[in-house]
Design a protein around this motif. Structure first.
Motif, mmCIF file in Angstrom:
data_model
loop_
_atom_site.group_PDB
_atom_site.id
_atom_site.type_symbol
_atom_site.label_atom_id
_atom_site.label_comp_id
_atom_site.label_asym_id
_atom_site.label_seq_id
_atom_site.Cartn_x
_atom_site.Cartn_y
_atom_site.Cartn_z
ATOM 1 N N ALA A 149 35.208 29.552 56.774
ATOM 2 C CA ALA A 149 34.319 28.640 57.289
ATOM 3 C C ALA A 149 33.463 28.224 55.911
ATOM 4 N N ALA A 150 33.227 28.995 55.081
ATOM 5 C CA ALA A 150 32.367 28.773 53.876
ATOM 6 C C ALA A 150 33.148 29.450 52.594
ATOM 7 N N PRO A 151 33.070 28.671 51.350
ATOM 8 C CA PRO A 151 33.556 29.644 50.235
ATOM 9 C C PRO A 151 33.334 30.919 50.418
ATOM 10 N N ILE A 152 32.099 31.429 50.472
ATOM 11 C CA ILE A 152 32.125 32.787 50.640
ATOM 12 C C ILE A 152 31.459 33.384 52.024
ATOM 13 N N MET A 153 32.022 33.951 52.747
ATOM 14 C CA MET A 153 31.928 34.511 54.091
ATOM 15 C C MET A 153 31.846 35.865 54.289
ATOM 16 N N LEU A 154 30.766 36.195 54.843
ATOM 17 C CA LEU A 154 30.333 37.756 54.803
ATOM 18 C C LEU A 154 30.428 37.927 56.484
ATOM 19 N N PHE A 155 31.040 39.053 56.713
ATOM 20 C CA PHE A 155 31.300 39.374 58.146
ATOM 21 C C PHE A 155 30.486 40.672 58.337
ATOM 22 N N MET A 156 29.275 40.725 58.697
ATOM 23 C CA MET A 156 28.475 41.954 58.679
ATOM 24 C C MET A 156 27.997 42.265 60.173
#
Lengths: 244, 87
Positions: free
Chosen positions: A152-159
Motif C-alpha cells: 500500500a505504501a513503499p514502506i509499510m509498517l504493521f504494528m
C-alpha cells in the motif's frame, strides 16, 4: 459544503477559527500513497453528500506541502482524518477505512441523516453499518488483501496501535527509528483486524509484530531493522532503491 | 507451560541450534516473560538476517509463543570472532 483544499497555513487558521460551532473534518493525504487516492474520492463524495449541511467543514490537506499543519496534529501516516469542534479534537482516524470515517462523522455531526427527512423523536445514535463486514473471507481473498496491504505504501509498517499511540514497546521503537530517519511510511494497526494479524504471520512467515515491508518485500521485525541500520545508516534508502 | 528461566532457555537454544555460545538475558526482571538472546552458531553460515531469525523462530516456536517479548541476534562463529567475541 464541498471540500476545501488548504493552500497555506494562514488559510487553514482562518478557516478553522472562523466558526467554532462547526464540525471540521480534516483529511491529510499525500500524492504518493496509493490508499490516499481512494480516500480522496471517498472524502469528496462524502463532502458532496453533505453539501447542504453548513455545519460541517471539509478540509483536505496535503501532508507533504503543509508539513507544519501535519506536525501540529502529529500526523505521521496517511490517510489520516481528524474531527474537530470548538478547538477540540473529537476523533482521530488513520488508515483507509471509509466506513469508519463515515460512522465517526455521523456520530459527531449535528444532523444525523434521518433528521433530514423527518424530525427524529430523539437524538438518534450514530448508525453503524456493520452488517456487510461479517462475510467470511477465503484464504485466497485474505492473501490478496495482504498483498495489497503490504504494497500500500513503499514502506509499510504493521504494528500494534498507531504511530501516535503504539500499543507495544517494539512497535513504538520501530516507529521511533522510522521517524528518526525521516522515513515516510504507511502503517496498519493489526489490533484492529484479527484476520490480518493472524494471516500476516503466515504470509510473512514471521511470528511477531511489528513487521516492516519495503516495496512489498518483508524486511523483518525490530531486531533486524535495528541491526540493518547499525550496519548501514542509509538502509531504508537503499532498500527502497533496490526494489524501485 | 511453566515460566521459562534463563538457564533452561539457554540450554534449549544450545541444543536446538547447535549453538557454540548463547547468552540469554531476562529483560522482564526475572518473571520469564521477556528475553534478549545472542546466539553464535555455525547454522547461520550463509544465511542473511531474515533467514537466521526465521531459523531461530522456528526452532523456538513454542517457547516464543509462551513469552511476551523476544529479541535475538545471531552470529556465525567467524563473525563472532571477528568482532572480538562481544556485541
Amino acid at each position: 459544503m464541498p471540500v476545501i483544499e488548504i493552500k497555506s497555513q494562514e488559510q487553514f487558521t482562518e478557516l478553522t477559527q472562523d466558526d467554532s460551532s462547526k464540525l471540521i473534518a480534516l483529511y491529510f493525504y499525500t500524492e504518493w500513497a496509493p490508499p490516499c487516492k481512494t480516500m480522496t474520492s471517498v472524502f469528496q463524495t462524502i463532502a458532496e453528500s453533505k453539501k447542504d449541511d453548513p455545519s460541517i467543514l471539509f478540509l483536505s490537506i496535503n501532508a507533504d506541502d503543509l508539513s507544519e499543519i501535519s506536525e501540529i496534529f502529529e500526523v505521521n501516516a496517511v490517510p489520516y482524518f481528524i474531527l474537530i469542534r470548538n478547538a477540540t479534537i473529537l476523533k482521530e482516524l488513520s488508515g483507509a477505512d471509509p466506513k469508519e470515517f463515515v460512522s465517526a462523522l455521523n456520530q459527531f455531526s449535528n444532523t444525523p441523516e434521518q433528521q433530514a427527512q423527518a424530525p427524529a423523536p430523539a437524538p438518534a445514535p450514530a448508525i453503524q453499518k456493520k452488517e456487510v463486514e461479517e462475510v467470511e473471507e477465503s484464504e485466497d481473498e485474505l492473501n490478496q488483501r495482504l498483498k495489497k496491504l503490504t504494497t500500500a505504501a513503499p514502506i509499510m509498517l504493521f504494528m500494534k496501535g498507531s504511530p501516535s499511540s503504539p500499543q507495544c514497546g517494539f512497535s513504538r521503537q520501530l516507529v521511533a527509528i522510522l521517524r528518526e530517519h525521516q522515513i515516510r511510511f504507511g502503517f496498519f494497526d493489526i489490533l484492529k483486524d484479527d484476520s490480518v494479524r493472524q494471516g500476516l504471520k503466515k504470509f510473512s512467515d514471521w511470528p511477531t509484530f511489528p513487521q516492516l515491508y519495503i516495496n512489498g518485500e518483508f524486511q523483518g521485525g525490530l531486531d533486524i531493522i535495528k541491526e540493518s541500520i547499525e550496519e548501514d545508516e542509509k538502509f531504508f534508502e537503499h532498500a527502497l532503491e533496490a526494489g524501485a | 507451560m511453566s515460566a521459562l528461566t534463563v538457564d533452561t532457555f539457554k540450554q534449549i537454544i544450545q541444543e536446538r541450534l547447535q549453538a557454540e555460545l548463547v547468552t540469554v538475558e531476562d529483560m522482564s526482571g526475572g518473571c520469564g516473560q521477556a528475553f534478549a538472546v545472542i546466539i553464535v552458531s555455525p547454522l547461520f553460515q550463509g544465511k542473511n538476517k531474515l533467514m537466521r531469525h526465521r531459523l531461530v523462530n522456528n526452532a523456538l516456536k513454542e517457547e516464543i509463543a509462551g513469552i511476551h517479548a523476544f529479541t535475538q541476534k545471531g552470529f556465525t562463529p567467524d563473525e563472532w570472532a571477528a568482532q572480538g567475541g562481544k556485541v
